[in-house]
Design an enzyme around this catalytic site. Structure first.
Site, PDB file in Angstrom:
ATOM      1  CG  ASP A  34     -42.389  54.954   1.686  1.00  0.00           C
ATOM      2  OD1 ASP A  34     -42.195  55.881   0.876  1.00  0.00           O
ATOM      3  OD2 ASP A  34     -42.614  55.161   2.892  1.00  0.00           O
ATOM      4  CG  ASP A  90     -38.919  49.271   6.244  1.00  0.00           C
ATOM      5  OD1 ASP A  90     -39.814  48.496   5.839  1.00  0.00           O
ATOM      6  OD2 ASP A  90     -39.181  50.311   6.886  1.00  0.00           O
ATOM      7  CB  CYS A 116     -18.087  48.693  20.786  1.00  0.00           C
ATOM      8  SG  CYS A 116     -19.827  48.611  21.243  1.00  0.00           S
ATOM      9  CB  CYS A 137     -19.759  48.983  16.152  1.00  0.00           C
ATOM     10  SG  CYS A 137     -20.098  49.875  17.680  1.00  0.00           S
ATOM     11  CG  HIS A 197     -23.842  49.266  19.502  1.00  0.00           C
ATOM     12  ND1 HIS A 197     -22.796  48.372  19.549  1.00  0.00           N
ATOM     13  CD2 HIS A 197     -24.928  48.600  19.969  1.00  0.00           C
ATOM     14  CE1 HIS A 197     -23.230  47.223  20.038  1.00  0.00           C
ATOM     15  NE2 HIS A 197     -24.519  47.333  20.311  1.00  0.00           N
ATOM     16  CB  CYS A 249     -19.541  45.237  19.756  1.00  0.00           C
ATOM     17  SG  CYS A 249     -20.129  46.167  18.318  1.00  0.00           S
TER      18      CYS A 249
END
Lengths: 350, 350
Positions: A60, A235, A278, A275, A304, A273
């Site tokens: 930014d 974002d 998980c 991930c 997660h 899930c």
């Protein structure tokens, strides 16, 4: 884009972001110029090498933080004198300085230095801010860039149609100086019902063939609504910031993993899930870690949530490719939209 | 053994400990019985499954924390009434309770419930504590265990030769009830020069064919000296606790990674180290993360320190196998011993 304010996406290691599949993260020009400071970044040859991230980085402009975090001292047509929020050091930032810092950071996408007034704001003040934003944008277009660095202009103007139009047209008049356009000044305190109009008032002036980036918005249903209006990029700190408070995002809605109700829960944060959190841990265990303040708790919820955000955007893209976006949008609104009783601005609902 | 007080080795995920190569970690009976509490552990079928650690776990007896952390209410021959350090809940723990909790935790090695008086302590008090420790140990040997669970006795007695002897012989008289022996009450406030004598006064009574475990000692030179005296096992919070303060262990000594001198340092935490932190990040970056309080900073220093500790013990074992231990011991003392100006009790020297 996950947000890596201080040269790290909070609680995560870069290989974990790579595993999830993120191709680009955000870095904050203001924060990085304060700490570690540009002397360090220069020594390390830029932000990619410093934080060991080999994929893309968007920085930014620093404008938002200078105006919201630092103690302002004096504003001129060249920029802003302010005091660092960390130790009160006097610093100056304007379009030249912002572009120079972003050049040294070596980001892949640099943002124009802008002024983003908080809401409420009079139209007169917003008009003056748009005037400064355009004048500073013009200066930015004349500054050198890092090799291959792209440059995005930012549309400000708050909730005022005329100001949004003036700002967008002013940027477009700069003869193709911009590789993409951002919509700033959205979700800065305005009433909920003015968030999407702010997007609409900006998008309609922006060329379809360039990326459109809605800054700082990350509620799933808002992302859907923004995409429906033509936005391409986002974002938001939500997946990592709310993770540290125990908030977990799932396809079926979000829940607080710290709640006592999770104490004996043997299921994963989200059923099905894949991930890393998980695949290996239960809600009961994550609840325990969060409630005793263990670092692994924040790591697992952040992992997660970033996985869930990536999965959400991939599913949204697939729905567009396969002509199912309208349905995807309805489903998202049903689970995450205001009619589902969800707060619009990142409140910590259960 | 890294220490996983609250069902997690601080800042680490279990797959990271697996990658480093740790085969066993420690869990704290007292802390786990307070939070998450045994109702949760029971529901999850034990600590291994709760924290997703499939390798070995040693649990301490809870005695040390009951006496040092909790507010004592009343002591009897059956155990101790105390108030939880978290919320003041009244609880009772004695040998039966400790063994029952460790049985439910399902640890691979359970420790006898003991009393560990801090130093300074009169011989009269130490003798009374040894008396209680032996009486409680006897009770422990009569309690049921988890399937395959080993049981270690603990030698107390502080700095007093007669008490160490009495405690060791008392344990040995329990007819092979113990799969291993621990030395407790070392590094509990006694003067530096009495630490190793405390080890010697205990080890000499313990059978060579059973593991000898020195509790809570983790300075490298002290580990070397203890091994020279016949000790086989250690646990210590130092690698992870000091990591959070920026202290980094290397073969050449330890240093504070937060120091301003590291600001522009492009080298890894330790030259030649193959740990995940050193493979990817610089001292300058780690220094930045630590100085702004980012979680990744603590993760990287903890990862490196646990790697360095594992590497240290592997190198020590190799030196024994290859007949070079005397040299290894000298070298370790030169870098980490008191003659190198290192504090004996985990002080935060630079």
């Amino acid at each position: 884009m996950p947000v890596g304010t201080q040269a790290t996406v909070k609680a995560m290691a870069p290989w974990e972001l790579e595993e999830i599949g993120y191709q680009i993260i955000l870095g904050n020009t203001y924060h990085l110029s304060v700490r570690p400071g540009m002397e360090v970044i220069r020594k390390f040859g830029g932000l990619h090498r410093f934080e060991s991230w080999n994929r893309a980085i968007l920085t930014d402009s620093g404008g938002y933080q200078v105006f919201s975090l630092a103690k302002l001292r004096k504003m001129s047509s060249e920029g802003v004198w302010f005091q660092s929020h960390v130790d009160g050091t006097k610093m100056f930032m304007g379009p030249k300085e912002s572009m120079a810092i972003q050049r040294e950071l070596g980001s892949d996408i640099a943002m124009a230095f802008d002024e983003c007034p908080p809401c409420p704001c009079t139209e007169a003040y917003e008009a003056a801010a748009v005037g400064r934003t355009l004048a500073w944008a013009k200066v930015c277009t004349g500054e050198p860039r890092a090799p291959g660095q792209l440059r995005f202009g930012i549309v400000q103007g708050g909730t005022f149609s005329a100001q949004r139009e003036k700002c967008a047209k002013g940027l477009l008049a700069m003869n193709g100086a911009w590789d993409g356009y951002a919509i700033g000044g959205v979700s800065v305190g305005e009433p909920d019902e003015l968030i999407l109009p702010g997007v609409e008032l900006s998008v309609k002036w922006l060329p379809r063939e360039k990326p459109r980036y809605l800054m700082g918005v990350g509620q799933w249903w808002q992302m859907c609504e923004a995409v429906a209006r033509g936005v391409d990029m986002f974002d938001c700190v939500m997946p990592t910031r709310l993770a540290r408070h125990g908030m977990v995002f799932t396809k079926a809605g979000r829940f607080n993993a710290r709640a006592a109700a999770r104490r004996m829960d043997e299921g994963p944060l989200e059923e099905g899930c894949q991930c890393p959190a998980c695949r290996r841990f239960s809600r009961g265990y994550v609840r325990h870690l969060l409630s005793v303040g263990e670092i692994l708790g924040a790591r697992l919820t952040a992992t997660h949530n970033l996985w869930a955000y990536r999965d959400f955007t991939e599913r949204m893209k697939a729905s567009i490719r396969e002509g199912r976006f309208a349905e995807f949008r309805r489903e998202t609104a049903k689970v995450y939209g205001p009619e589902a009783g969800r707060p619009m601005n990142g409140g910590y609902g259960a």
